[in-house]
Design a protein around this motif. Structure first.
Motif, PDB file in Angstrom:
ATOM      1  N   LEU A  47      77.147  25.018  48.930  1.00 26.42           N
ATOM      2  CA  LEU A  47      76.430  25.519  47.910  1.00 26.42           C
ATOM      3  C   LEU A  47      74.874  25.610  47.794  1.00 26.42           C
ATOM      4  O   LEU A  47      74.383  24.525  48.179  1.00 26.42           O
ATOM      5  CB  LEU A  47      77.201  25.142  46.530  1.00 26.42           C
ATOM      6  N   PHE A  48      74.327  26.704  47.317  1.00 28.45           N
ATOM      7  CA  PHE A  48      72.793  26.761  47.266  1.00 28.45           C
ATOM      8  C   PHE A  48      72.628  26.752  45.609  1.00 28.45           C
ATOM      9  O   PHE A  48      72.783  27.850  45.236  1.00 28.45           O
ATOM     10  CB  PHE A  48      72.172  27.723  47.949  1.00 28.45           C
ATOM     11  N   ASN A  49      72.108  25.484  45.122  1.00 30.98           N
ATOM     12  CA  ASN A  49      71.771  25.656  43.751  1.00 30.98           C
ATOM     13  C   ASN A  49      70.363  26.309  43.708  1.00 30.98           C
ATOM     14  O   ASN A  49      69.275  25.553  43.912  1.00 30.98           O
ATOM     15  CB  ASN A  49      71.839  24.180  43.174  1.00 30.98           C
ATOM     16  N   ALA A  50      70.493  27.523  43.038  1.00 31.85           N
ATOM     17  CA  ALA A  50      68.943  28.305  42.838  1.00 31.85           C
ATOM     18  C   ALA A  50      68.248  27.732  41.569  1.00 31.85           C
ATOM     19  O   ALA A  50      67.109  28.152  41.366  1.00 31.85           O
ATOM     20  CB  ALA A  50      69.153  29.895  42.870  1.00 31.85           C
ATOM     21  N   ASN A  51      69.105  26.701  40.774  1.00 30.82           N
ATOM     22  CA  ASN A  51      68.408  26.695  39.672  1.00 30.82           C
ATOM     23  C   ASN A  51      67.876  25.152  39.597  1.00 30.82           C
ATOM     24  O   ASN A  51      67.658  24.477  38.639  1.00 30.82           O
ATOM     25  CB  ASN A  51      69.419  26.745  38.536  1.00 30.82           C
ATOM     26  N   SER A  52      67.509  24.676  40.683  1.00 23.71           N
ATOM     27  CA  SER A  52      67.095  23.182  40.901  1.00 23.71           C
ATOM     28  C   SER A  52      65.829  23.039  40.299  1.00 23.71           C
ATOM     29  O   SER A  52      65.048  24.087  40.560  1.00 23.71           O
ATOM     30  CB  SER A  52      66.965  22.588  42.120  1.00 23.71           C
ATOM     31  N   ASP A  53      65.308  21.892  39.695  1.00 25.66           N
ATOM     32  CA  ASP A  53      64.065  21.586  39.134  1.00 25.66           C
ATOM     33  C   ASP A  53      62.912  21.772  40.333  1.00 25.66           C
ATOM     34  O   ASP A  53      61.731  21.926  39.834  1.00 25.66           O
ATOM     35  CB  ASP A  53      64.038  20.318  38.740  1.00 25.66           C
ATOM     36  N   GLY A  61      63.146  24.373  42.471  1.00 23.98           N
ATOM     37  CA  GLY A  61      63.064  25.800  42.940  1.00 23.98           C
ATOM     38  C   GLY A  61      63.007  26.134  44.480  1.00 23.98           C
ATOM     39  O   GLY A  61      62.662  27.297  44.733  1.00 23.98           O
ATOM     40  N   ALA A  62      63.659  25.038  45.223  1.00 28.45           N
ATOM     41  CA  ALA A  62      63.673  25.147  46.447  1.00 28.45           C
ATOM     42  C   ALA A  62      64.443  26.449  47.306  1.00 28.45           C
ATOM     43  O   ALA A  62      63.988  26.963  48.111  1.00 28.45           O
ATOM     44  CB  ALA A  62      63.780  23.874  47.300  1.00 28.45           C
ATOM     45  N   LEU A  63      65.473  26.700  46.498  1.00 27.77           N
ATOM     46  CA  LEU A  63      66.194  27.697  47.016  1.00 27.77           C
ATOM     47  C   LEU A  63      66.449  28.612  46.268  1.00 27.77           C
ATOM     48  O   LEU A  63      67.271  29.629  46.136  1.00 27.77           O
ATOM     49  CB  LEU A  63      67.595  27.120  47.151  1.00 27.77           C
ATOM     50  N   ALA A  64      65.402  29.047  45.434  1.00 33.73           N
ATOM     51  CA  ALA A  64      65.593  30.530  44.523  1.00 33.73           C
ATOM     52  C   ALA A  64      65.324  31.561  45.192  1.00 33.73           C
ATOM     53  O   ALA A  64      65.967  32.823  44.880  1.00 33.73           O
ATOM     54  CB  ALA A  64      64.289  30.341  43.385  1.00 33.73           C
ATOM     55  N   LYS A  65      64.722  31.590  46.325  1.00 30.74           N
ATOM     56  CA  LYS A  65      64.548  32.891  47.294  1.00 30.74           C
ATOM     57  C   LYS A  65      65.550  33.062  48.294  1.00 30.74           C
ATOM     58  O   LYS A  65      66.047  31.941  48.974  1.00 30.74           O
ATOM     59  CB  LYS A  65      62.902  32.746  48.019  1.00 30.74           C
ATOM     60  N   LYS A  66      65.836  34.266  48.428  1.00 32.70           N
ATOM     61  CA  LYS A  66      67.199  34.432  49.285  1.00 32.70           C
ATOM     62  C   LYS A  66      66.747  34.171  50.670  1.00 32.70           C
ATOM     63  O   LYS A  66      67.528  33.696  51.457  1.00 32.70           O
ATOM     64  CB  LYS A  66      67.858  35.715  49.190  1.00 32.70           C
ATOM     65  N   GLU A  67      65.494  34.376  50.963  1.00 33.49           N
ATOM     66  CA  GLU A  67      65.065  34.253  52.536  1.00 33.49           C
ATOM     67  C   GLU A  67      65.109  32.678  52.867  1.00 33.49           C
ATOM     68  O   GLU A  67      65.290  32.435  54.004  1.00 33.49           O
ATOM     69  CB  GLU A  67      63.892  34.634  52.574  1.00 33.49           C
TER      70      GLU A  67
END
Length: 538
Positions: free
Chosen positions: A298-304, A306-312
């Motif tokens: 799982l990729f947590n896009a909401n981490s503090d 923000g490392a995985l917020a971009k789909k790229e």
């Protein structure tokens, strides 16, 4: 879904989710021709008799003993014995439990359900249509925060449950919904006389002393040690054979395996690495079976961070990994795991593995990170300690992501702590988690994981087109058009990469040869057996 978020089933495991999922007794039993033997070496009787206790090893404490709020495998397993479903679906065929029949009107907008007569709760009160209507209404009540609520909305309008008489309920749909029967499979009635006027069902203290309708009733729970249930003599399906069932909480896998071998535990999940040792004792049936489970990162896009917020960036992390290598590392061979690309599992309607995939291309990963302006990624990966597959995958991910300049910090924690952190939608202190889910046969069940406002959207995925397509799919009666909708959803989600699908895995259960009735009890995703009343001591 019955969220068999393993890892939650798991959901979810995660795990959730999940259970009332569709499934059948498709296990392959080994050692079936061996002579049953007790753990002290004597021969066990094959005669069916009543009495005795069954001890099931579980990896964590239950989170909640209320079937309409449970999302972890342990809670769902215990709830399955405490609460009876309306009906279940196995290999496309219904098995009626509390319900006696379910018919659909000619206009496909009203389901009429008849309950069996003479049903009672564990405390002796009558179980009637009032309880079914109360259960549906409480799930629909937004203030009650049920994870099943979204499944009772079709085209943004709620299903309505109406009592006709004490044994009859009508479910009125706002529009045609081919997914509705799969939704009903997930719902277990709860007693109105116990929970009426409770303002927060999930946090109600009454969940600590559950009153159900299943084959076994609650007796005692000692945190960190065990949950004990005792036989419910008025179970509508007939008096269970066993006097009691104990769920022994055994968080250390190796210690639990020793307890299994010594006879202190009678049933337990096995990791593939442990099959040979347990099988060699000749005291257990080894039952590997498909649960319709997806193992994923799982990729947590909401981490503090923000490392995985971009789909790229999510795509780049995926490209640094190899499914085949992970399967070898975590499951020893492809015998227990098939590579997965879709968020749907092969048992789901309209499943396809012909979707975009990001896998095993480090140079492409580096290019994506550079184009996204990202370097020196620092990621935190939460791991359920004692879960050998998770531990193996975590070490693999940590090592492989070095090739793209990413530093992965492993955060190991016990299964209960992991489940709480994973399922807490407000958790922002991790970027990666290894999990699994079992969602059932209708793809509509998955919308609670992948629509933007869903309560179980643990990756915090947000795509308005996917939200729209899930709503359309739930209400589309034309099979061809519905299939096209879910094919499109699978393509979009695969490209957006909110998760890295790893494999469709098999679950392995060891059952002491001292117990019979396994086929009648029906092996079931998430909960091991559908009906424990059928199990007996030989």
């Amino acid at each position: 879904m019955r969220r068999g978020l393993s890892g939650v089933i798991t959901l979810i495991l995660l795990t959730f989710l999940i259970s009332a999922c569709s499934g059948g007794n498709n296990a392959t039993s080994t050692n079936t021709n061996q002579t049953p033997a007790t753990n002290d070496g004597t021969t066990a009787s094959t005669e069916i008799k009543d009495g005795g206790n069954l001890i099931i090893g579980v990896a964590a404490d239950p989170v909640i003993l209320n079937p309409n709020y449970a999302g972890d495998r342990v809670s769902l397993t215990i709830d399955q014995a405490l609460y009876a479903p309306l009906f279940q679906v196995n290999d496309g065929k219904k098995t009626f439990y509390l319900a006696d029949s379910l018919t659909l009107s000619e206009d496909n907008l009203t389901y009429t359900m008849k309950l069996k007569s003479g049903l009672t709760w564990h405390d002796g009160e009558k179980l009637t249509a009032d309880d079914v209507v109360f259960t549906i209404d409480s799930i629909l009540d937004e203030k009650q925060n049920s994870m099943l609520r979204a499944n009772l909305f079709i085209g943004d309008k709620p299903v309505k449950a109406v009592k006709v008489d004490d044994l009859t309920v009508e479910f009125k749909l706002p529009q045609v919904s081919p997914a509705f029967e799969a939704t009903l499979v997930q719902i277990f009635p709860i007693p109105k006389h116990i929970f009426e006027n409770e303002t927060d069902l999930e946090k109600s203290t009454k969940n600590a002393n559950p009153v159900g309708s299943g084959p076994f009733k609650f007796k005692e729970y000692k945190a960190g040690e065990y949950v004990t249930l005792e036989r419910f003599d008025n179970y509508f399906g007939g008096k269970p054979h066993l006097d009691s069932v104990t769920y022994r909480i055994a968080k250390d896998t190796n210690a639990a395996n020793l307890a299994l071998q010594s006879g202190e535990i009678n049933i337990k999940y096995l990791d593939p690495q442990d099959v040979g040792t347990i099988e060699a004792s000749n005291n257990f049936e080894i039952l590997p079976y498909s649960e319709g489970r997806l193992s994923y990162l799982l990729f947590n896009a909401n981490s503090d961070r923000g490392a995985l917020a971009k789909k790229e960036v999510r795509q780049a992390v995926s490209l640094a990994l190899s499914r085949d290598e992970i399967i070898q590392a975590a499951y020893s061979s492809s015998e227990y795991a098939d590579p997965a690309k879709s968020f749907l599992t092969p048992d789901a309607l309209f499943y396809t593995n012909d979707v975009p995939s990001f896998d095993n291309d480090v140079e492409k990963a580096k290019e994506l990170l550079q184009s996204a302006g990202v370097s020196d990624l620092k990621l935190r990966l939460i791991v359920s300690s004692g879960n050998k597959a998770q531990e193996a995958i975590s070490l693999y991910v940590q090592q492989k992501l070095k090739a793209i300049g990413a530093e992965v910090e492993l955060q190991n924690m016990d299964a209960s702590a992991y489940g709480q952190k994973f399922s807490d939608m407000n958790s922002t202190d991790f970027e990666l988690a290894i999990a699994g889910y079992i969602m059932g046969y209708d793809p509509d069940a998955y919308r609670i994981l992948y629509t933007s406002t869903a309560d179980s959207n643990y990756s915090h995925y947000n795509n308005a087109e996917v939200d729209k397509l899930f709503n359309e799919g739930a209400g589309e009666a034309d099979v061809t058009k519905r299939g096209e909708i879910y094919k499109k959803i699978q393509e979009i989600i695969a490209d957006d990469a909110p998760i890295y699908p790893i494999a469709n895995t098999k679950t392995i259960v060891a059952v002491s040869k001292n117990y019979g009735g396994l086929e009648e009890a029906v092996l079931k995703p998430v909960v091991i057996f559908e009906d424990l009343s059928k199990i007996y001591l030989k």
